[in-house]
Motif scaffolding. Structure first.
Motif, PDB file in Angstrom:
ATOM      1  N   ILE A 255       0.840  -1.207   0.000  1.00  0.00           N
ATOM      2  CA  ILE A 255       0.000   0.000   0.000  1.00  0.00           C
ATOM      3  C   ILE A 255       0.871   1.251   0.000  1.00  0.00           C
ATOM      4  O   ILE A 255       0.512   2.271  -0.614  1.00  0.00           O
ATOM      5  N   LEU A 256       2.016   1.182   0.672  1.00  0.00           N
ATOM      6  CA  LEU A 256       2.931   2.325   0.710  1.00  0.00           C
ATOM      7  C   LEU A 256       3.435   2.711  -0.678  1.00  0.00           C
ATOM      8  O   LEU A 256       3.839   3.852  -0.898  1.00  0.00           O
ATOM      9  N   LYS A 257       3.410   1.769  -1.601  1.00  0.00           N
ATOM     10  CA  LYS A 257       3.890   2.045  -2.956  1.00  0.00           C
ATOM     11  C   LYS A 257       2.876   2.863  -3.767  1.00  0.00           C
ATOM     12  O   LYS A 257       3.214   3.368  -4.843  1.00  0.00           O
ATOM     13  N   ILE A 258       1.643   2.965  -3.289  1.00  0.00           N
ATOM     14  CA  ILE A 258       0.643   3.770  -3.999  1.00  0.00           C
ATOM     15  C   ILE A 258       0.948   5.246  -3.759  1.00  0.00           C
ATOM     16  O   ILE A 258       0.963   5.693  -2.613  1.00  0.00           O
ATOM     17  N   PRO A 259       1.203   6.020  -4.798  1.00  0.00           N
ATOM     18  CA  PRO A 259       1.548   7.437  -4.597  1.00  0.00           C
ATOM     19  C   PRO A 259       0.411   8.205  -3.941  1.00  0.00           C
ATOM     20  O   PRO A 259      -0.765   7.917  -4.169  1.00  0.00           O
ATOM     21  N   ASN A 260       0.765   9.172  -3.131  1.00  0.00           N
ATOM     22  CA  ASN A 260      -0.241   9.970  -2.440  1.00  0.00           C
ATOM     23  C   ASN A 260      -1.176  10.699  -3.408  1.00  0.00           C
ATOM     24  O   ASN A 260      -2.365  10.857  -3.130  1.00  0.00           O
ATOM     25  N   ARG A 261      -0.650  11.132  -4.552  1.00  0.00           N
ATOM     26  CA  ARG A 261      -1.456  11.945  -5.466  1.00  0.00           C
ATOM     27  C   ARG A 261      -2.575  11.146  -6.123  1.00  0.00           C
ATOM     28  O   ARG A 261      -3.574  11.725  -6.576  1.00  0.00           O
ATOM     29  N   VAL A 262      -2.420   9.817  -6.218  1.00  0.00           N
ATOM     30  CA  VAL A 262      -3.475   8.998  -6.836  1.00  0.00           C
ATOM     31  C   VAL A 262      -4.169   8.100  -5.823  1.00  0.00           C
ATOM     32  O   VAL A 262      -5.173   7.470  -6.142  1.00  0.00           O
ATOM     33  N   GLY A 263      -3.636   8.034  -4.616  1.00  0.00           N
ATOM     34  CA  GLY A 263      -4.156   7.093  -3.626  1.00  0.00           C
ATOM     35  C   GLY A 263      -5.607   7.317  -3.271  1.00  0.00           C
ATOM     36  O   GLY A 263      -6.431   6.387  -3.316  1.00  0.00           O
ATOM     37  N   LYS A 264      -5.969   8.556  -2.930  1.00  0.00           N
ATOM     38  CA  LYS A 264      -7.345   8.822  -2.510  1.00  0.00           C
ATOM     39  C   LYS A 264      -8.343   8.662  -3.649  1.00  0.00           C
ATOM     40  O   LYS A 264      -9.383   7.995  -3.466  1.00  0.00           O
ATOM     41  N   PRO A 265      -8.092   9.238  -4.849  1.00  0.00           N
ATOM     42  CA  PRO A 265      -9.051   9.019  -5.949  1.00  0.00           C
ATOM     43  C   PRO A 265      -9.218   7.545  -6.299  1.00  0.00           C
ATOM     44  O   PRO A 265     -10.335   7.089  -6.565  1.00  0.00           O
ATOM     45  N   LEU A 266      -8.111   6.802  -6.304  1.00  0.00           N
ATOM     46  CA  LEU A 266      -8.189   5.382  -6.631  1.00  0.00           C
ATOM     47  C   LEU A 266      -8.978   4.619  -5.567  1.00  0.00           C
ATOM     48  O   LEU A 266      -9.741   3.702  -5.889  1.00  0.00           O
ATOM     49  N   THR A 267      -8.817   5.023  -4.330  1.00  0.00           N
ATOM     50  CA  THR A 267      -9.572   4.387  -3.245  1.00  0.00           C
ATOM     51  C   THR A 267     -11.066   4.574  -3.450  1.00  0.00           C
ATOM     52  O   THR A 267     -11.851   3.620  -3.336  1.00  0.00           O
ATOM     53  N   PHE A 268     -11.492   5.800  -3.756  1.00  0.00           N
ATOM     54  CA  PHE A 268     -12.914   6.059  -3.966  1.00  0.00           C
ATOM     55  C   PHE A 268     -13.449   5.295  -5.185  1.00  0.00           C
ATOM     56  O   PHE A 268     -14.580   4.796  -5.170  1.00  0.00           O
ATOM     57  N   LEU A 269     -12.640   5.200  -6.245  1.00  0.00           N
ATOM     58  CA  LEU A 269     -13.058   4.483  -7.449  1.00  0.00           C
ATOM     59  C   LEU A 269     -13.282   2.996  -7.153  1.00  0.00           C
ATOM     60  O   LEU A 269     -14.315   2.425  -7.521  1.00  0.00           O
ATOM     61  N   LEU A 270     -12.327   2.377  -6.464  1.00  0.00           N
ATOM     62  CA  LEU A 270     -12.445   0.952  -6.150  1.00  0.00           C
ATOM     63  C   LEU A 270     -13.542   0.701  -5.119  1.00  0.00           C
ATOM     64  O   LEU A 270     -14.221  -0.332  -5.174  1.00  0.00           O
ATOM     65  N   ALA A 271     -13.713   1.633  -4.187  1.00  0.00           N
ATOM     66  CA  ALA A 271     -14.785   1.482  -3.207  1.00  0.00           C
ATOM     67  C   ALA A 271     -16.143   1.493  -3.905  1.00  0.00           C
ATOM     68  O   ALA A 271     -17.039   0.697  -3.569  1.00  0.00           O
ATOM     69  N   GLY A 272     -16.306   2.385  -4.899  1.00  0.00           N
ATOM     70  CA  GLY A 272     -17.541   2.420  -5.668  1.00  0.00           C
ATOM     71  C   GLY A 272     -17.780   1.120  -6.408  1.00  0.00           C
ATOM     72  O   GLY A 272     -18.910   0.605  -6.440  1.00  0.00           O
ATOM     73  N   PHE A 273     -16.699   0.569  -6.986  1.00  0.00           N
ATOM     74  CA  PHE A 273     -16.818  -0.705  -7.705  1.00  0.00           C
ATOM     75  C   PHE A 273     -17.250  -1.820  -6.758  1.00  0.00           C
ATOM     76  O   PHE A 273     -18.130  -2.633  -7.094  1.00  0.00           O
ATOM     77  N   MET A 274     -16.654  -1.883  -5.559  1.00  0.00           N
ATOM     78  CA  MET A 274     -16.994  -2.952  -4.621  1.00  0.00           C
ATOM     79  C   MET A 274     -18.419  -2.810  -4.104  1.00  0.00           C
ATOM     80  O   MET A 274     -19.104  -3.818  -3.873  1.00  0.00           O
ATOM     81  N   ILE A 275     -18.887  -1.577  -3.939  1.00  0.00           N
ATOM     82  CA  ILE A 275     -20.273  -1.371  -3.504  1.00  0.00           C
ATOM     83  C   ILE A 275     -21.241  -1.864  -4.572  1.00  0.00           C
ATOM     84  O   ILE A 275     -22.198  -2.602  -4.286  1.00  0.00           O
ATOM     85  N   VAL A 276     -21.002  -1.464  -5.829  1.00  0.00           N
ATOM     86  CA  VAL A 276     -21.852  -1.912  -6.935  1.00  0.00           C
ATOM     87  C   VAL A 276     -21.793  -3.428  -7.065  1.00  0.00           C
ATOM     88  O   VAL A 276     -22.826  -4.099  -7.247  1.00  0.00           O
ATOM     89  N   ASN A 277     -20.600  -3.986  -6.961  1.00  0.00           N
ATOM     90  CA  ASN A 277     -20.405  -5.432  -7.062  1.00  0.00           C
ATOM     91  C   ASN A 277     -21.195  -6.163  -5.980  1.00  0.00           C
ATOM     92  O   ASN A 277     -21.875  -7.165  -6.237  1.00  0.00           O
ATOM     93  N   SER A 278     -21.136  -5.657  -4.747  1.00  0.00           N
ATOM     94  CA  SER A 278     -21.828  -6.300  -3.623  1.00  0.00           C
ATOM     95  C   SER A 278     -23.342  -6.197  -3.788  1.00  0.00           C
ATOM     96  O   SER A 278     -24.068  -7.169  -3.547  1.00  0.00           O
ATOM     97  N   VAL A 279     -23.822  -5.020  -4.187  1.00  0.00           N
ATOM     98  CA  VAL A 279     -25.263  -4.831  -4.366  1.00  0.00           C
ATOM     99  C   VAL A 279     -25.783  -5.728  -5.481  1.00  0.00           C
ATOM    100  O   VAL A 279     -26.829  -6.389  -5.337  1.00  0.00           O
ATOM    101  N   MET A 280     -25.065  -5.775  -6.598  1.00  0.00           N
ATOM    102  CA  MET A 280     -25.485  -6.619  -7.710  1.00  0.00           C
ATOM    103  C   MET A 280     -25.468  -8.088  -7.322  1.00  0.00           C
ATOM    104  O   MET A 280     -26.360  -8.863  -7.718  1.00  0.00           O
ATOM    105  N   THR A 281     -24.483  -8.499  -6.556  1.00  0.00           N
ATOM    106  CA  THR A 281     -24.426  -9.890  -6.108  1.00  0.00           C
ATOM    107  C   THR A 281     -25.618 -10.217  -5.231  1.00  0.00           C
ATOM    108  O   THR A 281     -26.253 -11.277  -5.379  1.00  0.00           O
ATOM    109  N   GLY A 282     -25.944  -9.304  -4.314  1.00  0.00           N
ATOM    110  CA  GLY A 282     -27.099  -9.535  -3.451  1.00  0.00           C
ATOM    111  C   GLY A 282     -28.400  -9.607  -4.223  1.00  0.00           C
ATOM    112  O   GLY A 282     -29.232 -10.504  -3.997  1.00  0.00           O
ATOM    113  N   LEU A 283     -28.602  -8.708  -5.167  1.00  0.00           N
ATOM    114  CA  LEU A 283     -29.849  -8.675  -5.935  1.00  0.00           C
ATOM    115  C   LEU A 283     -29.989  -9.894  -6.843  1.00  0.00           C
ATOM    116  O   LEU A 283     -31.066 -10.499  -6.939  1.00  0.00           O
TER     117      LEU A 283
END
Length: 332
Positions: A255-283
């Protein structure tokens, strides 16, 4: 004398204890001697009660100091052992790079002011995300090595992810992080308790909401409702030690290798993907369960699920999911 000084000067503490003992016993002797007036006896009793109350408060405080002392002695000893272990292993050949110590991770995170420093929400998400992926990889490998079978072993419909492993990684990290620089007994006990609790909660949630199970320990000794058992609690304990002493430091280093300048945006992008993935799996799983009960689609979304996520596709993705009626039929 300062209490910390007393804590680390046993001789001074002993002398003070002897002085207090002599003082209290002297007052008790005076009371028992019968030579005091009633007024004097009442005053001496009040003095003894006040002194005992003070001593009990000091005793509680000293116990706290002693616990703190034991904690940092254990932490210092553990960190030294881990440094010595790394030094010894550096002299040998290793297929994989050595895992850094947790103290090294803490230092590097502070030095770089990393966006996922400590137990921030960013760090916890990445631990969860990587855990979802690595758990599937490990279980696939284990099934292939042990049984010669290749099974998906996933828990979500998009990608090689399983929420149980991610939640387990998250829970282990949350529980064991405060003890990352402590001896392994803390990691083992915490891993056994937290891992079993997560496993039980996930099993109960899946059966309650979806009417299905993905594991059953009913044939194992010392099991609790077939959701957890002693054997796997021990496995969780061993995993707790491996996790916080080896796997988490490697993950944190990654995780330390993820640059600070892209770390937060990438986190939000992947978090959105996992939320959609989880909701779709449940439905889609709920719709799968409805189809098994013979319910026709009642809206356009359910019709879409029937077309794009039929039973065959769902069974191939969630291959280790077993509905309750199937389990009951197999037991009869």
């Amino acid at each position: 004398m300062d209490k910390l000084e007393l804590l680390f000067a046993p001789g001074a503490y002993r002398r003070r204890a002897e002085q207090i003992r002599a003082e209290l016993f002297g007052m008790l002797d005076r009371l028992e001697g019968g030579e005091l007036t009633d007024e004097q006896s009442d005053q001496v009793r009040r003095d003894i009660q006040d002194r005992l109350k003070q001593l009990k408060a000091e005793q509680s405080e000293m116990i706290g100091y002693m616990a703190e002392g034991a904690n940092f002695i254990d932490e210092a000893e553990t960190r030294l052992k881990e440094i010595e272990r790394v030094v010894r292993k550096k002299r040998r050949f290793h297929l994989l790079p050595l895992a850094p110590t947790n103290a090294q991770i803490d230092r590097d995170e502070r030095r770089t002011h990393h966006f996922a420093q400590g137990m921030s929400l960013y760090k916890l998400f990445w631990v969860f995300f990587i855990g979802c992926f690595l758990g599937v990889v490990v279980e696939r490998t284990w099934c292939y090595v042990r049984y010669g079978l290749y099974e998906p072993r996933v828990g979500l419909i998009y990608g090689p992810f399983n929420l149980v492993y991610g939640i387990g990684a998250w829970a282990l990290t949350m529980a064991l992080y405060p003890f990352r620089n402590r001896s392994k007994v803390f990691s083992f006990a915490g891993g056994a308790l937290i891992g079993s609790a997560v496993e039980y909660a996930c099993s109960l949630f899946q059966e309650t909401v979806f009417g299905s199970v993905s594991w059953d320990y009913s044939n194992q000794p010392f099991n609790l409702n077939g959701r957890i058992c002693l054997l796997y609690a021990i496995y969780w304990g061993i995993l707790g030690v491996m996790w916080i002493k080896d796997l988490y430091p490697r993950m944190a280093k990654l995780i330390l290798k993820i640059p600070n300048r892209v770390g937060k945006p990438l986190t939000f992008l992947l978090a959105g993907f996992m939320i959609v993935n989880s909701v779709m799996t449940g439905l889609t799983t709920l719709r799968w369960m409805q189809r098994r009960q013979g319910e026709p689609p009642s809206n356009a979304m359910e019709a879409y699920f029937d077309e794009h996520y039929p039973d065959e596709r769902m069974a191939s993705i969630l291959s280790n999911l077993v509905f309750n009626d199937e389990r009951e039929g197999a037991q009869e």
